[in-house]
Motif scaffolding. Structure first.
Motif, PDB file in Angstrom:
ATOM      1  N   VAL A 178       0.861  -1.193   0.000  1.00 51.05           N
ATOM      2  CA  VAL A 178       0.000   0.000   0.000  1.00 51.05           C
ATOM      3  C   VAL A 178       0.886   1.229   0.000  1.00 51.05           C
ATOM      4  O   VAL A 178       1.665   1.420   0.924  1.00 51.05           O
ATOM      5  N   PRO A 179       0.826   2.042  -1.031  1.00 53.86           N
ATOM      6  CA  PRO A 179       1.722   3.200  -1.077  1.00 53.86           C
ATOM      7  C   PRO A 179       1.426   4.131   0.089  1.00 53.86           C
ATOM      8  O   PRO A 179       0.284   4.245   0.512  1.00 53.86           O
ATOM      9  N   GLU A 180       2.489   4.786   0.561  1.00 55.15           N
ATOM     10  CA  GLU A 180       2.303   5.678   1.695  1.00 55.15           C
ATOM     11  C   GLU A 180       1.799   7.028   1.251  1.00 55.15           C
ATOM     12  O   GLU A 180       2.416   8.042   1.499  1.00 55.15           O
ATOM     13  N   ARG A 181       0.746   7.029   0.531  1.00 53.06           N
ATOM     14  CA  ARG A 181       0.210   8.327   0.086  1.00 53.06           C
ATOM     15  C   ARG A 181      -1.090   8.581   0.796  1.00 53.06           C
ATOM     16  O   ARG A 181      -1.830   7.688   1.092  1.00 53.06           O
ATOM     17  N   HIS A 182      -1.332   9.807   1.031  1.00 54.42           N
ATOM     18  CA  HIS A 182      -2.669  10.162   1.480  1.00 54.42           C
ATOM     19  C   HIS A 182      -2.945  11.563   0.999  1.00 54.42           C
ATOM     20  O   HIS A 182      -2.044  12.264   0.556  1.00 54.42           O
ATOM     21  N   THR A 183      -4.166  11.962   1.097  1.00 57.59           N
ATOM     22  CA  THR A 183      -4.525  13.256   0.525  1.00 57.59           C
ATOM     23  C   THR A 183      -4.043  14.379   1.421  1.00 57.59           C
ATOM     24  O   THR A 183      -3.527  14.142   2.493  1.00 57.59           O
ATOM     25  N   ALA A 184      -4.247  15.591   0.951  1.00 58.83           N
ATOM     26  CA  ALA A 184      -3.734  16.750   1.670  1.00 58.83           C
ATOM     27  C   ALA A 184      -4.435  16.880   3.013  1.00 58.83           C
ATOM     28  O   ALA A 184      -5.504  16.323   3.206  1.00 58.83           O
ATOM     29  N   PRO A 185      -3.785  17.659   3.918  1.00 63.73           N
ATOM     30  CA  PRO A 185      -4.271  17.706   5.294  1.00 63.73           C
ATOM     31  C   PRO A 185      -5.780  17.936   5.437  1.00 63.73           C
ATOM     32  O   PRO A 185      -6.419  17.252   6.197  1.00 63.73           O
ATOM     33  N   SER A 186      -6.316  18.876   4.654  1.00 62.86           N
ATOM     34  CA  SER A 186      -7.694  19.249   4.914  1.00 62.86           C
ATOM     35  C   SER A 186      -8.662  18.097   4.682  1.00 62.86           C
ATOM     36  O   SER A 186      -9.743  18.099   5.215  1.00 62.86           O
TER      37      SER A 186
ATOM     38  N   ASN B 264      -8.142   8.967  15.309  1.00 58.82           N
ATOM     39  CA  ASN B 264      -6.971   9.384  16.089  1.00 58.82           C
ATOM     40  C   ASN B 264      -5.903   9.964  15.196  1.00 58.82           C
ATOM     41  O   ASN B 264      -5.305  10.992  15.493  1.00 58.82           O
ATOM     42  N   GLU B 265      -5.675   9.269  14.091  1.00 60.84           N
ATOM     43  CA  GLU B 265      -4.626   9.709  13.177  1.00 60.84           C
ATOM     44  C   GLU B 265      -4.973  11.081  12.615  1.00 60.84           C
ATOM     45  O   GLU B 265      -4.127  11.957  12.498  1.00 60.84           O
ATOM     46  N   ARG B 266      -6.252  11.240  12.305  1.00 65.28           N
ATOM     47  CA  ARG B 266      -6.684  12.522  11.756  1.00 65.28           C
ATOM     48  C   ARG B 266      -6.454  13.641  12.776  1.00 65.28           C
ATOM     49  O   ARG B 266      -6.010  14.709  12.457  1.00 65.28           O
ATOM     50  N   ARG B 267      -6.748  13.300  14.053  1.00 67.27           N
ATOM     51  CA  ARG B 267      -6.572  14.296  15.102  1.00 67.27           C
ATOM     52  C   ARG B 267      -5.088  14.674  15.230  1.00 67.27           C
ATOM     53  O   ARG B 267      -4.722  15.818  15.336  1.00 67.27           O
ATOM     54  N   ARG B 268      -4.221  13.641  15.225  1.00 69.76           N
ATOM     55  CA  ARG B 268      -2.783  13.919  15.338  1.00 69.76           C
ATOM     56  C   ARG B 268      -2.307  14.790  14.184  1.00 69.76           C
ATOM     57  O   ARG B 268      -1.537  15.714  14.359  1.00 69.76           O
ATOM     58  N   GLU B 269      -2.793  14.465  12.982  1.00 59.54           N
ATOM     59  CA  GLU B 269      -2.397  15.216  11.784  1.00 59.54           C
ATOM     60  C   GLU B 269      -2.822  16.675  11.924  1.00 59.54           C
ATOM     61  O   GLU B 269      -2.060  17.591  11.646  1.00 59.54           O
ATOM     62  N   SER B 270      -4.058  16.894  12.391  1.00 59.58           N
ATOM     63  CA  SER B 270      -4.543  18.267  12.547  1.00 59.58           C
ATOM     64  C   SER B 270      -3.695  19.020  13.562  1.00 59.58           C
ATOM     65  O   SER B 270      -3.362  20.179  13.372  1.00 59.58           O
ATOM     66  N   ALA B 271      -3.338  18.319  14.661  1.00 61.51           N
ATOM     67  CA  ALA B 271      -2.540  18.983  15.689  1.00 61.51           C
ATOM     68  C   ALA B 271      -1.182  19.380  15.120  1.00 61.51           C
ATOM     69  O   ALA B 271      -0.675  20.470  15.380  1.00 61.51           O
ATOM     70  N   ARG B 272      -0.627  18.491  14.318  1.00 62.48           N
ATOM     71  CA  ARG B 272       0.683  18.781  13.727  1.00 62.48           C
ATOM     72  C   ARG B 272       0.593  19.987  12.807  1.00 62.48           C
ATOM     73  O   ARG B 272       1.433  20.880  12.840  1.00 62.48           O
TER      74      ARG B 272
ATOM     75  N   ALA C  51      -1.625  22.361  12.939  1.00 58.69           N
ATOM     76  CA  ALA C  51      -1.857  23.575  13.722  1.00 58.69           C
ATOM     77  C   ALA C  51      -0.546  24.057  14.322  1.00 58.69           C
ATOM     78  O   ALA C  51      -0.241  25.250  14.320  1.00 58.69           O
ATOM     79  N   SER C  52       0.282  23.098  14.800  1.00 59.45           N
ATOM     80  CA  SER C  52       1.536  23.536  15.424  1.00 59.45           C
ATOM     81  C   SER C  52       2.482  24.099  14.374  1.00 59.45           C
ATOM     82  O   SER C  52       3.173  25.089  14.610  1.00 59.45           O
ATOM     83  N   ASP C  53       2.491  23.496  13.177  1.00 64.32           N
ATOM     84  CA  ASP C  53       3.301  24.057  12.087  1.00 64.32           C
ATOM     85  C   ASP C  53       2.854  25.470  11.772  1.00 64.32           C
ATOM     86  O   ASP C  53       3.656  26.376  11.579  1.00 64.32           O
ATOM     87  N   ARG C  54       1.527  25.655  11.707  1.00 68.30           N
ATOM     88  CA  ARG C  54       1.019  26.997  11.382  1.00 68.30           C
ATOM     89  C   ARG C  54       1.459  28.009  12.413  1.00 68.30           C
ATOM     90  O   ARG C  54       1.888  29.100  12.090  1.00 68.30           O
ATOM     91  N   ARG C  55       1.363  27.600  13.712  1.00 69.54           N
ATOM     92  CA  ARG C  55       1.763  28.534  14.769  1.00 69.54           C
ATOM     93  C   ARG C  55       3.231  28.904  14.613  1.00 69.54           C
ATOM     94  O   ARG C  55       3.632  30.045  14.774  1.00 69.54           O
ATOM     95  N   ARG C  56       4.040  27.887  14.278  1.00 71.84           N
ATOM     96  CA  ARG C  56       5.478  28.140  14.128  1.00 71.84           C
ATOM     97  C   ARG C  56       5.725  29.113  12.971  1.00 71.84           C
ATOM     98  O   ARG C  56       6.520  30.026  13.074  1.00 71.84           O
ATOM     99  N   ILE C  57       4.985  28.923  11.882  1.00 67.89           N
ATOM    100  CA  ILE C  57       5.166  29.798  10.724  1.00 67.89           C
ATOM    101  C   ILE C  57       4.783  31.225  11.083  1.00 67.89           C
ATOM    102  O   ILE C  57       5.490  32.177  10.768  1.00 67.89           O
ATOM    103  N   VAL C  58       3.646  31.364  11.802  1.00 67.74           N
ATOM    104  CA  VAL C  58       3.210  32.708  12.190  1.00 67.74           C
ATOM    105  C   VAL C  58       4.277  33.360  13.062  1.00 67.74           C
ATOM    106  O   VAL C  58       4.645  34.522  12.870  1.00 67.74           O
ATOM    107  N   ALA C  59       4.829  32.579  14.013  1.00 69.88           N
ATOM    108  CA  ALA C  59       5.845  33.141  14.899  1.00 69.88           C
ATOM    109  C   ALA C  59       7.075  33.565  14.104  1.00 69.88           C
ATOM    110  O   ALA C  59       7.626  34.649  14.304  1.00 69.88           O
ATOM    111  N   LEU C  60       7.487  32.714  13.163  1.00 68.53           N
ATOM    112  CA  LEU C  60       8.668  33.041  12.358  1.00 68.53           C
ATOM    113  C   LEU C  60       8.419  34.265  11.500  1.00 68.53           C
ATOM    114  O   LEU C  60       9.273  35.140  11.378  1.00 68.53           O
ATOM    115  N   GLU C  61       7.208  34.337  10.933  1.00 74.10           N
ATOM    116  CA  GLU C  61       6.915  35.486  10.090  1.00 74.10           C
ATOM    117  C   GLU C  61       6.927  36.761  10.907  1.00 74.10           C
ATOM    118  O   GLU C  61       7.411  37.786  10.461  1.00 74.10           O
TER     119      GLU C  61
END
Lengths: 354, 207
Positions: A139-147, A195-203, A205-215
Motif C-alpha cells: 500500500v503506497p504511503e500516500r494520502h490526501t492533503a491535510p484538509s 486518532n490519526e486525523r486528530r494527530r495530523e490536525s494537531a501537527r 496547527a503547530s506548524d502553522r503557529r510556528r510559521i506565524v511566529a517566524l513570520e
C-alpha cells in the motif's frame, strides 16, 4: 499576423491558452516589438500575483521525501512533462482502508462471505469498493492533503495485524456473532482513523503557529533594520563606525573580513555570525571556479570537517551556512569537482580561524 | 569612505536588504547551488515555495494527489533546468509557478480529452520585468483578494476560467454562451483593472 492582431492576442498568450502555432508567432513578434512586450509584461505581472490570493497549503509531509527520491529515479532525467506518470499514484486512503478491511475480512473468510451476501450496510459497501486488495507492504504511503486527510496509511495498515478476537462461529445460521465481531473490528479501524486525523490536525496547527511566529520575527527584524538603515548615524559619520560595531549595533552579531589571493585572483569575503545562534552567512566577492568545479566551503571543528556548501561566485552574493560558527572553528575553502562529496579532496585555498 | 566600511554596509544591505531583496537573492543562490548539483538546495527551495505551489495546483486541479504530482514535476523540471537559469530574468518562484501551471494545464487538457501537446517549460510564460518585489507578493494575499473582489463578477469569471482552468477565449465563450468579443473585452478589461488596483495598493504600501 499584423501588430494589431498580436496585441489582441497578448492576454491569451500570457495565459498560454493559444494554439501552439499562435504561441510561436506571438513569441517571435515579442522578440522584435517593444510596445507589445511592455503590454505583455503588464498582463503577465498581474497573472503572476494571482496565486498569492490563495491560502498556502502544505503538501503531505512525505511529499518532500518522495520528491528527493525521484532525483535518483532514472525518470528524473526524462524531459519535463513527459506524459507517463513517474510516481505510483493512488490508491489514496479510501483504497488503503478498503484493502485493510478486506484483509480483516479475509482473516474471517466465512463470516465475510456471509456478511457480503446477507448483510447490507457499511461493511458490504466497503468490501465492494473497487480497490486493489494489496498486502500492507504494497500500500503506497500516500494520502490526501491535510484538509481532507483522514489518516496516514501505515497506522491503518498496522491495525489488522492485531490478533483477531474470538473466531466467529462457522456454522451459525444467524450472522449476529460474526456481524458483531466484524463491526467491532471496523469500529476499531474507524477509531484509529479518527486518532490519526486528530494527530495530523494537531501537527498542522503547530506548524502553522510556528510559521506565524517566524513570520512575525522576520517582520520585526526587518522593521528594526529598516529603521536602522534610515537612521542618520551610519551614513552621516561613516568613518567613525567600524564594521563590527555597525553590525553589532544592528543585530548583536559578529563580522569577520577575509581577504586573500587565490592563484592570481583577489578574494574578498565577509563572514557574519548573527546573534542568538542563527546560521552564519558569507557575503562573497570571488571569481567563478574553473569549468566543472566549484569552490566549496568547509567548517573544521576539532577533528571534524563539515560541508558548508558551495561558495557562490560573483560580487554581492551570499551563502547561508548550515550552522552557526563557534569560537575556534576554522572556515576553509577548497576547489572541488561539481559532484564532490561531503569531505574536501583538495588542499585548502584559504582558511580563517574564528 | 574606507573600503572596509563599504563592505560592512554592503553586508548589512544584503543581510537585511530593502524589502525582499534577500529572499530573491537566496532563491537565486539556491538555483545556482542546484545547478552545481546540490540536492539540499532543491529541498530548501521546496520548503520555501511548496506551500503556494501546492495551493495553486490544488485550486487548478481540485485534487490533492494530482496537485502533488504537478508540484513534484515542477520542482523536478526546475532541478533539471537550473543550469539554464539566468538571474537577470524572472525570479525563480515566478518560474516555478509558471511551470506548475503548465503541468496543471497539461493535466486539465488530458482530462478534457483535448489534443495533448505538453507546454514547454523552457518557454514558461513569465515576465522578465518584475513590477512588484517578492516581499510584497508574499504578503499581498489580502490585497490581491480585495482587488479581485473589486472586479465585476463577469470579469472575475473569465479571468478564473482562463487562469485556473486553462480555457482558451473561444472555450470560455462557448461555456458561457457569450460572443468571443465579449470574453476578450472582459478579460483584458479585468486584467487592466486588477493591475491598476494592485499598482495603487503597492504604491500606498511602499510609502
Amino acid at each position: 499576423m499584423n501588430e494589431h492582431d498580436v496585441f489582441d492576442l497578448l492576454d491569451e498568450y500570457a495565459l498560454a491558452t493559444l494554439a501552439p502555432a499562435e504561441m510561436v508567432r506571438v513569441r517571435e513578434h515579442l522578440a522584435t516589438c517593444a510596445a507589445c512586450r511592455r503590454e505583455y509584461d503588464e498582463l503577465r505581472n498581474v497573472l503572476d500575483v494571482l496565486p498569492f490570493s490563495l491560502d498556502e497549503e502544505r503538501p503531505n509531509v512525505e511529499a518532500r521525501k518522495r520528491l528527493l527520491a525521484r532525483l535518483d529515479a532514472p525518470q528524473a532525467a526524462a524531459p519535463a512533462g513527459s506524459a507517463a506518470g513517474v510516481v505510483p499514484r493512488r490508491p489514496v486512503w479510501i483504497g488503503a482502508l478498503a484493502a485493510v478491511c478486506a484483509l480483516a475480512l479475509a482473516g474471517d473468510a466465512w463470516s465475510a462471505w456471509q456478511l457480503s451476501h446477507h448483510t447490507p450496510g457499511p461493511l458490504a459497501l466497503v468490501s465492494t469498493t473497487p480497490a486493489p486488495l494489496a498486502p500492507p507492504s504494497a500500500v503506497p504511503e500516500r494520502h490526501t492533503a491535510p484538509s481532507v486527510t483522514p489518516a496516514r496509511t501505515p497506522t491503518v495498515v498496522a491495525a489488522p495485524r492485531t490478533p483477531a478476537p474470538t473466531p466467529a462461529p462457522r456454522a451459525a445460521g444467524p450472522a449476529s456473532t460474526a456481524d458483531i465481531a466484524l463491526r467491532a473490528r471496523v469500529a476499531r479501524l474507524a477509531a484509529a482513523l479518527r486518532n490519526e486525523r486528530r494527530r495530523e490536525s494537531a501537527r498542522i496547527a503547530s506548524d502553522r503557529r510556528r510559521i506565524v511566529a517566524l513570520e512575525s520575527a522576520l517582520a520585526n527584524q526587518t522593521a528594526a533594520l529598516v529603521a536602522l538603515r534610515t537612521a542618520p548615524v551610519p551614513s552621516a559619520q561613516p568613518s567613525q563606525a567600524a564594521p563590527s560595531e555597525l553590525v553589532a549595533a544592528l543585530s548583536g552579531g559578529r563580522v569577520y573580513g577575509v581577504d586573500g589571493v587565490v592563484g592570481s585572483e583577489p578574494w574578498h569575503l565577509t563572514i557574519v555570525q548573527p546573534p542568538a545562534g542563527a546560521n552564519a552567512l558569507i557575503f562573497t566577492d570571488v571569481p567563478h571556479a574553473p569549468s566543472g568545479e566549484t569552490y566549496r566551503t568547509w567548517v573544521v571543528r576539532g577533528a571534524k570537517t563539515f560541508d558548508a556548501g558551495v561558495l557562490p561566485a560573483g560580487t554581492q552574493t551570499k551563502l547561508v551556512m548550515p550552522m552557526p560558527l563557534e569560537a575556534g572553528d576554522v572556515v576553509a575553502f577548497s576547489r572541488e569537482p561539481l559532484d564532490g562529496g561531503d569531505q574536501p579532496t583538495n588542499p585548502f585555498l584559504m582558511q580563517v580561524k574564528i | 569612505m574606507p573600503e572596509f566600511i563599504g563592505r560592512a554596509l554592503n553586508a548589512i544591505r544584503m543581510f537585511v536588504p530593502n524589502e525582499l531583496h534577500g529572499i530573491v537573492t537566496d532563491d537565486i543562490v539556491l538555483m545556482r547551488r542546484m545547478a552545481a548539483g546540490e540536492r539540499n538546495a532543491l529541498g530548501m527551495l521546496y520548503e520555501r515555495h511548496a506551500g503556494v505551489a501546492f495551493a495553486f495546483a490544488r485550486r487548478m486541479l481540485a485534487d490533492a494527489d494530482d496537485a502533488e504530482e504537478a508540484v513534484q514535476d515542477a520542482f523536478l523540471a526546475l532541478w533539471r533546468r537550473a543550469e539554464t537559469f539566468r538571474p537577470g530574468g524572472a525570479a525563480p518562484r515566478a518560474w516555478l509557478l509558471a511551470i506548475v501551471r503548465n503541468r496543471c494545464i497539461d493535466q486539465l487538457r488530458r482530462r478534457r480529452g483535448e489534443a495533448n501537446q505538453s507546454l514547454d517549460d523552457a518557454q514558461a510564460n513569465v515576465s522578465a520585468n518584475e513590477l512588484w518585489p517578492e516581499i510584497w507578493k508574499r504578503h499581498c494575499g489580502d490585497v490581491v483578494r480585495a482587488a479581485l473582489a473589486a472586479l465585476s463578477s463577469e470579469q472575475r469569471e473569465v479571468i478564473e476560467l482562463g487562469f485556473y482552468s486553462g480555457l482558451s477565449h473561444s472555450q470560455i465563450a462557448a461555456r458561457l454562451d457569450v460572443p468571443l468579443g465579449t470574453v476578450k473585452k472582459r478579460m483584458r478589461g479585468g486584467l487592466k483593472r486588477l493591475r491598476s488596483a494592485l499598482d495603487e495598493r503597492y504604491a500606498r504600501s511602499a510609502t
